[in-house]
Design a protein around this motif. Structure first.
Motif, mmCIF file in Angstrom:
data_model
loop_
_atom_site.group_PDB
_atom_site.id
_atom_site.type_symbol
_atom_site.label_atom_id
_atom_site.label_comp_id
_atom_site.label_asym_id
_atom_site.label_seq_id
_atom_site.Cartn_x
_atom_site.Cartn_y
_atom_site.Cartn_z
ATOM 1 N N UNK A 25 0.840 -1.200 0.000
ATOM 2 C CA UNK A 25 0.000 0.000 0.000
ATOM 3 C C UNK A 25 0.873 1.247 0.000
ATOM 4 N N UNK A 26 2.057 1.132 0.618
ATOM 5 C CA UNK A 26 2.981 2.265 0.690
ATOM 6 C C UNK A 26 4.100 2.203 -0.343
ATOM 7 N N UNK A 27 4.436 0.979 -0.765
ATOM 8 C CA UNK A 27 5.601 0.813 -1.620
ATOM 9 C C UNK A 27 5.222 0.185 -2.952
ATOM 10 N N UNK A 28 5.781 0.722 -4.001
ATOM 11 C CA UNK A 28 5.585 0.173 -5.347
ATOM 12 C C UNK A 28 6.229 -1.207 -5.446
ATOM 13 N N UNK A 29 7.406 -1.324 -4.859
ATOM 14 C CA UNK A 29 8.117 -2.602 -4.812
ATOM 15 C C UNK A 29 8.841 -2.698 -3.482
ATOM 16 N N UNK A 30 9.036 -3.939 -3.040
ATOM 17 C CA UNK A 30 9.683 -4.170 -1.745
ATOM 18 C C UNK A 30 10.344 -5.537 -1.798
ATOM 19 N N UNK A 31 11.659 -5.568 -1.640
ATOM 20 C CA UNK A 31 12.377 -6.843 -1.613
ATOM 21 C C UNK A 31 13.385 -6.830 -0.477
ATOM 22 N N UNK A 32 13.689 -8.033 0.006
ATOM 23 C CA UNK A 32 14.600 -8.192 1.137
ATOM 24 C C UNK A 32 15.624 -9.250 0.763
ATOM 25 N N UNK A 33 16.884 -8.947 0.996
ATOM 26 C CA UNK A 33 17.963 -9.896 0.707
ATOM 27 C C UNK A 33 18.720 -10.204 1.985
ATOM 28 N N UNK A 34 18.898 -11.479 2.234
ATOM 29 C CA UNK A 34 19.749 -11.934 3.327
ATOM 30 C C UNK A 34 21.046 -12.426 2.723
ATOM 31 N N UNK A 35 22.168 -11.952 3.277
ATOM 32 C CA UNK A 35 23.467 -12.499 2.904
ATOM 33 C C UNK A 35 24.229 -12.815 4.186
ATOM 34 N N UNK A 36 24.661 -14.051 4.292
ATOM 35 C CA UNK A 36 25.451 -14.482 5.432
ATOM 36 C C UNK A 36 26.910 -14.441 4.985
ATOM 37 N N UNK A 37 27.671 -13.551 5.583
ATOM 38 C CA UNK A 37 29.033 -13.303 5.106
ATOM 39 C C UNK A 37 30.050 -14.206 5.789
ATOM 40 N N UNK A 38 31.190 -14.341 5.157
ATOM 41 C CA UNK A 38 32.268 -15.169 5.713
ATOM 42 C C UNK A 38 32.863 -14.536 6.976
ATOM 43 N N UNK A 39 32.561 -13.260 7.215
ATOM 44 C CA UNK A 39 33.054 -12.599 8.428
ATOM 45 C C UNK A 39 32.047 -12.735 9.575
ATOM 46 N N UNK A 40 31.204 -13.772 9.498
ATOM 47 C CA UNK A 40 30.229 -14.098 10.546
ATOM 48 C C UNK A 40 29.255 -12.955 10.838
ATOM 49 N N UNK A 41 28.675 -12.434 9.771
ATOM 50 C CA UNK A 41 27.620 -11.450 9.924
ATOM 51 C C UNK A 41 26.420 -11.859 9.074
ATOM 52 N N UNK A 42 25.261 -11.478 9.556
ATOM 53 C CA UNK A 42 24.028 -11.655 8.803
ATOM 54 C C UNK A 42 23.625 -10.262 8.337
ATOM 55 N N UNK A 43 23.606 -10.089 7.036
ATOM 56 C CA UNK A 43 23.342 -8.779 6.447
ATOM 57 C C UNK A 43 22.012 -8.833 5.705
ATOM 58 N N UNK A 44 21.086 -7.965 6.106
ATOM 59 C CA UNK A 44 19.788 -7.844 5.447
ATOM 60 C C UNK A 44 19.760 -6.522 4.698
ATOM 61 N N UNK A 45 19.343 -6.568 3.450
ATOM 62 C CA UNK A 45 19.207 -5.369 2.630
ATOM 63 C C UNK A 45 17.757 -5.281 2.170
#
Length: 157
Positions: free
Chosen positions: A101-121
């Protein structure tokens, strides 16, 4: 046309990066049990019969709502847009729900990095420039990361 915006949240994880990635790729059905404060339910959608996230698989998730009442849940239908096992990255695109209703498009990416972090974009396009940024949703992700991390460590994954 509104411009594409991006927000990122990155948190450290202590469990195995492979286990964390595998959890989201193959065991997302455990999310309500692991972090029920954020994810109330999750289910297969549109005839999908497997929990494994593959390109094109669809699911329905109920998460904590951004509404002022914390007792409400927001239903979101999404499709897995891409899966990259080598870089431990999964992209989900919202197909239905209040978010659109607010956004034309909406996507979420999870990347688990080799430096032991969980990165959500979160990538999104506002329908109206005056619409709020999706900060509420971004603030939920560290809780998800922490609870999944604790779950995986306490269950020897």
């Amino acid at each position: 046309m509104a411009r594409l915006c991006r927000k990122v949240v990155e948190t450290p994880i202590q469990c195995s990066t492979d286990a964390f990635y595998k959890f989201f790729k193959k065991q997302a059905n455990f999310l309500p049990n692991v972090c029920g404060s954020v994810v109330q339910t999750i289910g297969l959608a549109d005839g999908n019969k497997s929990w494994v996230n593959t390109v094109g698989s669809r699911k329905m998730i109920e998460i904590l709502s951004s509404e002022s009442s914390r007792d409400t849940a927001e239903k979101i239908k999404y499709v897995v847009e891409s899966v990259d096992d080598r870089s431990r990255k999964i992209t989900y695109k919202v197909l239905e729900g209040a978010l659109l209703q607010q956004y034309e498009s909406f996507s979420v990416t999870l990347q688990v990095t080799s430096s032991s972090t969980a990165k959500w974009t979160i990538n999104y396009q506002k329908k109206d420039p005056a619409s709020e940024n999706p900060d509420f949703y971004l603030q939920l992700l560290p809780t998800v990361n922490a609870t999944v991390d604790i779950y995986l460590r306490s269950n020897d994954y």
